[in-house]
Design a protein around this motif. Structure first.
Motif, PDB file in Angstrom:
ATOM      1  N   ILE A   3      -2.545 -18.369 -13.673  1.00 38.42           N
ATOM      2  CA  ILE A   3      -2.739 -19.743 -14.150  1.00 38.42           C
ATOM      3  C   ILE A   3      -3.879 -19.795 -15.154  1.00 38.42           C
ATOM      4  O   ILE A   3      -3.784 -20.459 -16.195  1.00 38.42           O
ATOM      5  CB  ILE A   3      -2.981 -20.684 -12.956  1.00 38.42           C
ATOM      6  CG1 ILE A   3      -1.706 -20.754 -12.100  1.00 38.42           C
ATOM      7  CG2 ILE A   3      -3.400 -22.063 -13.424  1.00 38.42           C
ATOM      8  CD1 ILE A   3      -1.897 -21.383 -10.752  1.00 38.42           C
ATOM      9  N   ARG A   4      -4.970 -19.084 -14.895  1.00 39.51           N
ATOM     10  CA  ARG A   4      -6.102 -19.057 -15.824  1.00 39.51           C
ATOM     11  C   ARG A   4      -5.686 -18.480 -17.159  1.00 39.51           C
ATOM     12  O   ARG A   4      -5.984 -19.031 -18.224  1.00 39.51           O
ATOM     13  CB  ARG A   4      -7.250 -18.237 -15.234  1.00 39.51           C
ATOM     14  CG  ARG A   4      -8.497 -18.241 -16.092  1.00 39.51           C
ATOM     15  CD  ARG A   4      -9.609 -17.349 -15.567  1.00 39.51           C
ATOM     16  NE  ARG A   4      -9.799 -17.407 -14.122  1.00 39.51           N
ATOM     17  CZ  ARG A   4      -9.472 -16.433 -13.279  1.00 39.51           C
ATOM     18  NH1 ARG A   4      -8.954 -15.311 -13.715  1.00 39.51           N
ATOM     19  NH2 ARG A   4      -9.686 -16.565 -11.990  1.00 39.51           N
ATOM     20  N   THR A  29      -3.276 -20.860 -19.048  1.00 34.23           N
ATOM     21  CA  THR A  29      -4.008 -22.024 -19.537  1.00 34.23           C
ATOM     22  C   THR A  29      -4.859 -21.675 -20.747  1.00 34.23           C
ATOM     23  O   THR A  29      -4.828 -22.364 -21.765  1.00 34.23           O
ATOM     24  CB  THR A  29      -4.905 -22.593 -18.420  1.00 34.23           C
ATOM     25  OG1 THR A  29      -4.091 -22.908 -17.287  1.00 34.23           O
ATOM     26  CG2 THR A  29      -5.640 -23.823 -18.871  1.00 34.23           C
ATOM     27  N   MET A  30      -5.609 -20.596 -20.648  1.00 32.60           N
ATOM     28  CA  MET A  30      -6.489 -20.219 -21.748  1.00 32.60           C
ATOM     29  C   MET A  30      -5.703 -19.799 -22.989  1.00 32.60           C
ATOM     30  O   MET A  30      -6.117 -20.093 -24.111  1.00 32.60           O
ATOM     31  CB  MET A  30      -7.444 -19.105 -21.321  1.00 32.60           C
ATOM     32  CG  MET A  30      -8.491 -19.559 -20.315  1.00 32.60           C
ATOM     33  SD  MET A  30      -9.391 -21.048 -20.808  1.00 32.60           S
ATOM     34  CE  MET A  30     -10.171 -20.508 -22.313  1.00 32.60           C
ATOM     35  N   GLN A  78      -2.862 -21.063 -23.927  1.00 37.15           N
ATOM     36  CA  GLN A  78      -2.401 -22.317 -24.518  1.00 37.15           C
ATOM     37  C   GLN A  78      -3.544 -23.035 -25.230  1.00 37.15           C
ATOM     38  O   GLN A  78      -3.376 -23.523 -26.351  1.00 37.15           O
ATOM     39  CB  GLN A  78      -1.814 -23.224 -23.427  1.00 37.15           C
ATOM     40  CG  GLN A  78      -1.170 -24.471 -23.952  1.00 37.15           C
ATOM     41  CD  GLN A  78       0.108 -24.187 -24.730  1.00 37.15           C
ATOM     42  OE1 GLN A  78       0.776 -23.190 -24.496  1.00 37.15           O
ATOM     43  NE2 GLN A  78       0.430 -25.051 -25.652  1.00 37.15           N
ATOM     44  N   ILE A  79      -4.692 -23.076 -24.610  1.00 39.52           N
ATOM     45  CA  ILE A  79      -5.855 -23.746 -25.205  1.00 39.52           C
ATOM     46  C   ILE A  79      -6.301 -23.041 -26.474  1.00 39.52           C
ATOM     47  O   ILE A  79      -6.520 -23.673 -27.514  1.00 39.52           O
ATOM     48  CB  ILE A  79      -7.007 -23.828 -24.191  1.00 39.52           C
ATOM     49  CG1 ILE A  79      -6.664 -24.813 -23.085  1.00 39.52           C
ATOM     50  CG2 ILE A  79      -8.321 -24.207 -24.869  1.00 39.52           C
ATOM     51  CD1 ILE A  79      -7.619 -24.797 -21.919  1.00 39.52           C
ATOM     52  N   VAL A  94      -6.617 -28.124  -9.710  1.00 36.98           N
ATOM     53  CA  VAL A  94      -5.372 -28.565 -10.318  1.00 36.98           C
ATOM     54  C   VAL A  94      -4.383 -28.832  -9.194  1.00 36.98           C
ATOM     55  O   VAL A  94      -4.274 -28.050  -8.253  1.00 36.98           O
ATOM     56  CB  VAL A  94      -4.804 -27.474 -11.260  1.00 36.98           C
ATOM     57  CG1 VAL A  94      -3.502 -27.916 -11.881  1.00 36.98           C
ATOM     58  CG2 VAL A  94      -5.815 -27.122 -12.332  1.00 36.98           C
TER      59      VAL A  94
END
Length: 77
Positions: A57-58, A61-62, A64-65, A31
């Motif tokens: 960050i992981r 991100t997860m 949000q996903i 990224v």
């Protein structure tokens, strides 16, 4: 009358090994951030004493996903 000793059964070690292997991170993604985004991440990590930026960050991100997938699950009607 003496009690018969029974072994307490735990979790199968082979099962635990399979679980650990399935959770191992082997896929890499890159990224790119601009200067302002990176400065915001660095400031957040400094302010909240986050030691692992990649974990931060992981996780973000997860979250949000997974929330997006949960909100848009297929319906029958």
């Amino acid at each position: 009358m003496a009690r018969k000793k029974t072994k307490i059964k735990g979790v199968d070690p082979e099962y635990l090994d399979k679980q650990r292997a399935s959770m191992k991170r082997v896929h890499r993604k890159s990224v790119f951030f601009n200067a302002q985004e990176l400065a915001a991440i660095d400031e957040y990590c400094r302010r909240f004493k986050v030691s692992s930026r990649s974990a931060l960050i992981r996780q973000a991100t997860m979250e949000q996903i997974l929330s997006g997938l949960g909100d848009n699950h297929p319906t029958l009607f």
